[in-house]
Design a protein around this motif. Structure first.
Motif, short mmCIF file in Angstrom:
data_model
loop_
_atom_site.label_atom_id
_atom_site.label_comp_id
_atom_site.label_asym_id
_atom_site.label_seq_id
_atom_site.Cartn_x
_atom_site.Cartn_y
_atom_site.Cartn_z
N GLY A 1 -0.30 -10.88 -2.46
CA GLY A 1 -0.85 -9.89 -1.32
C GLY A 1 -0.18 -9.64 -0.04
O GLY A 1 -0.19 -8.50 0.44
N GLN A 2 0.58 -10.72 0.43
CA GLN A 2 1.42 -10.58 1.63
C GLN A 2 2.53 -9.47 1.16
O GLN A 2 3.02 -8.72 1.99
CB GLN A 2 1.82 -12.07 2.04
N ARG A 3 3.19 -9.91 0.10
CA ARG A 3 4.17 -9.07 -0.42
C ARG A 3 3.83 -7.65 -0.53
O ARG A 3 4.46 -6.69 -0.04
CB ARG A 3 4.73 -9.56 -1.65
N GLN A 4 2.60 -7.43 -0.93
CA GLN A 4 2.19 -5.97 -1.19
C GLN A 4 1.84 -5.42 0.20
O GLN A 4 2.48 -4.33 0.38
CB GLN A 4 0.91 -6.17 -2.03
N ARG A 5 1.64 -5.99 1.31
CA ARG A 5 1.36 -5.31 2.76
C ARG A 5 2.76 -5.38 2.96
O ARG A 5 2.90 -4.16 3.66
CB ARG A 5 0.58 -6.16 3.15
N VAL A 6 3.76 -5.96 2.93
CA VAL A 6 5.24 -5.82 3.42
C VAL A 6 5.56 -4.70 2.83
O VAL A 6 6.29 -3.85 3.28
CB VAL A 6 6.06 -6.97 2.93
N LEU A 7 5.42 -4.27 1.59
CA LEU A 7 5.92 -3.25 0.88
C LEU A 7 5.31 -1.83 1.34
O LEU A 7 6.00 -0.96 1.26
CB LEU A 7 5.90 -3.51 -0.85
N ILE A 8 4.02 -1.91 1.63
CA ILE A 8 3.36 -0.86 2.37
C ILE A 8 3.79 -0.68 3.59
O ILE A 8 4.32 0.53 3.86
CB ILE A 8 1.82 -1.19 2.36
N ALA A 9 4.21 -1.63 4.39
CA ALA A 9 4.68 -1.51 5.58
C ALA A 9 6.23 -0.70 5.59
O ALA A 9 6.59 0.00 6.26
CB ALA A 9 4.95 -2.96 6.14
N ARG A 10 7.04 -1.13 4.37
CA ARG A 10 8.24 -0.53 4.45
C ARG A 10 8.23 1.03 4.18
O ARG A 10 8.86 1.87 4.68
CB ARG A 10 8.90 -1.17 3.04
N ALA A 11 6.98 1.45 3.33
CA ALA A 11 6.47 2.64 2.95
C ALA A 11 6.21 3.43 4.34
O ALA A 11 6.44 4.59 4.55
CB ALA A 11 5.86 2.94 1.94
N LEU A 12 5.47 2.72 5.07
CA LEU A 12 4.97 3.43 6.48
C LEU A 12 5.95 3.53 7.54
O LEU A 12 5.97 4.31 8.59
CB LEU A 12 3.82 2.64 6.85
N ALA A 13 6.98 3.02 7.31
CA ALA A 13 8.13 2.66 8.65
C ALA A 13 8.65 3.88 8.87
O ALA A 13 9.27 4.39 9.98
CB ALA A 13 9.04 1.67 8.37
N CYS A 14 8.96 4.99 7.85
CA CYS A 14 9.40 6.00 7.80
C CYS A 14 8.61 7.38 8.59
O CYS A 14 8.73 8.66 8.34
CB CYS A 14 10.26 6.58 6.76
N HIS A 15 7.15 6.94 9.03
CA HIS A 15 6.25 7.68 9.39
C HIS A 15 5.94 8.89 8.30
O HIS A 15 6.11 10.19 8.67
CB HIS A 15 6.45 8.46 10.59
N PRO A 16 5.77 8.61 7.00
CA PRO A 16 5.47 9.61 6.07
C PRO A 16 4.29 10.52 6.25
O PRO A 16 3.39 9.89 6.64
CB PRO A 16 5.68 8.73 4.77
N ARG A 17 4.21 11.72 5.62
CA ARG A 17 2.88 12.61 5.43
C ARG A 17 2.66 12.50 4.18
O ARG A 17 1.38 12.54 3.94
CB ARG A 17 3.50 13.92 5.74
N LEU A 18 3.21 11.78 2.95
CA LEU A 18 2.63 11.43 1.88
C LEU A 18 3.13 9.91 1.30
O LEU A 18 4.40 9.62 1.34
CB LEU A 18 3.49 12.51 0.86
N LEU A 19 2.19 9.32 0.86
CA LEU A 19 2.50 7.87 0.39
C LEU A 19 1.99 7.75 -0.87
O LEU A 19 0.85 7.95 -1.69
CB LEU A 19 1.23 7.05 1.06
N ARG B 1 12.32 12.58 3.25
CA ARG B 1 12.10 12.18 4.59
C ARG B 1 10.64 12.08 4.97
O ARG B 1 10.06 11.57 5.96
CB ARG B 1 12.74 12.93 5.71
N LEU B 2 9.74 12.87 4.21
CA LEU B 2 8.41 12.96 4.44
C LEU B 2 7.39 11.87 3.50
O LEU B 2 6.30 12.11 3.56
CB LEU B 2 7.82 14.29 4.00
N VAL B 3 8.35 11.46 2.69
CA VAL B 3 7.45 10.51 1.61
C VAL B 3 7.82 9.02 1.68
O VAL B 3 8.90 8.66 1.99
CB VAL B 3 8.01 10.91 0.34
N GLY B 4 6.48 8.35 1.48
CA GLY B 4 6.71 6.86 1.49
C GLY B 4 6.43 6.27 0.25
O GLY B 4 5.54 6.80 -0.38
#
Length: 253
Positions: free
Chosen positions: A141-159, A74-77
């Motif tokens: 590049g847009q897909r890459q940013r969408v996937l980063i957004a997916r990783a950030l949506a859970c408010h991770p402390r580790l990416l 839960r802490l990881v994106g």
């Protein structure tokens, strides 16, 4: 500082019996960023799967925030390589971003907060206007940013980012470096790359993987250190405007 990632005496082999990783030891502290580099087949992807808890070590231990990886998810994106996904799957950018909010259970369920968190992540990355666009229709590049957004949506402390600059154009790569500089101010970021060009001003620790692991502070990582990992002469560019190469001199990028 508290270790975000702590790996001690780790070894791993697949069922074939071939040892992939042997006696691995390293730590990433809170506030640091790291980059895992090494040749194809050297064990980078295996190490990433171990950090994600998708594989279990044969020996040794991994701790994320002091817990086994499966207890700290839960802490990881996590951002995979986008070309590993089926781009033709009928899903929109916001729906991809929402996947970062999936909770344990048989059926995925998204709350209004999940949708808001996913939208906020898209907005942070400057692509809120793409929310309803098909993922298949987006550029690399847009897909890459969408996937980063997916990783950030859970408010991770580790990416964790797997080959984040693969198959994108130079303009998108520059945007990524700018995004990374912002993200690492509030979380620990660990990237995986086979490209030594990724060693840049935003990286504190270089983790070289080729069965065994050696760890270097970024400012001390030289072409000679890279040679020892890749087993052949390497020339590479550091994006902090200082290039150390086999020419024996130091010059600006």
């Amino acid at each position: 500082m508290t270790p975000v990632i702590e790996v001690n005496n780790l070894s791993f082999a697949y069922e074939s019996g071939s040892t992939i990783l042997e006696d691995v030891n390293f730590a990433i502290l809170e506030g640091q960023s790291g980059c895992i580099v090494g040749p194809n087949g050297g064990g980078k992807s295996t190490l990433l799967k171990l950090l994600l808890g998708l594989l279990l070590p044969d020996n040794g231990s991994i701790r994320l925030f002091g817990q086994p990886p499966r207890d700290s998810r839960r802490l990881v994106g996590y951002m995979p390589q986008y070309h590993q996904l089926d781009a033709a799957f009928p899903v929109t950018a916001i729906e991809v971003a929402e996947m970062g909010c999936i909770k344990p259970g048989f059926f995925p369920f998204y709350s209004k907060k999940d949708r808001a968190d996913a939208m906020a992540a898209l907005d942070e990355l400057g692509i809120a206007d793409l929310a309803d666009r098909s993922f298949a229709d987006l550029s690399g590049g847009q897909r890459q940013r969408v996937l980063i957004a997916r990783a950030l949506a859970c408010h991770p402390r580790l990416l964790l980012l797997d080959e984040p600059t693969a198959n994108i154009d130079p303009g998108a790569e520059e945007q990524f470096y700018a995004t990374l500089a912002v993200l690492r101010k509030r979380m620990t970021v660990l990237t995986v790359s086979h490209d030594l060009g990724f060693v840049n001003r935003e990286t504190d620790v270089i983790i070289c993987v080729n069965r065994k692991v050696s760890v270097h502070q970024a400012e001390n990582f030289t072409a000679e250190a890279a040679d020892a990992v890749y087993h052949h002469e390497m020339n590479f560019i550091r994006h902090d405007h200082d290039c150390f190469c086999h020419c024996g001199g130091k010059h600006n990028d």
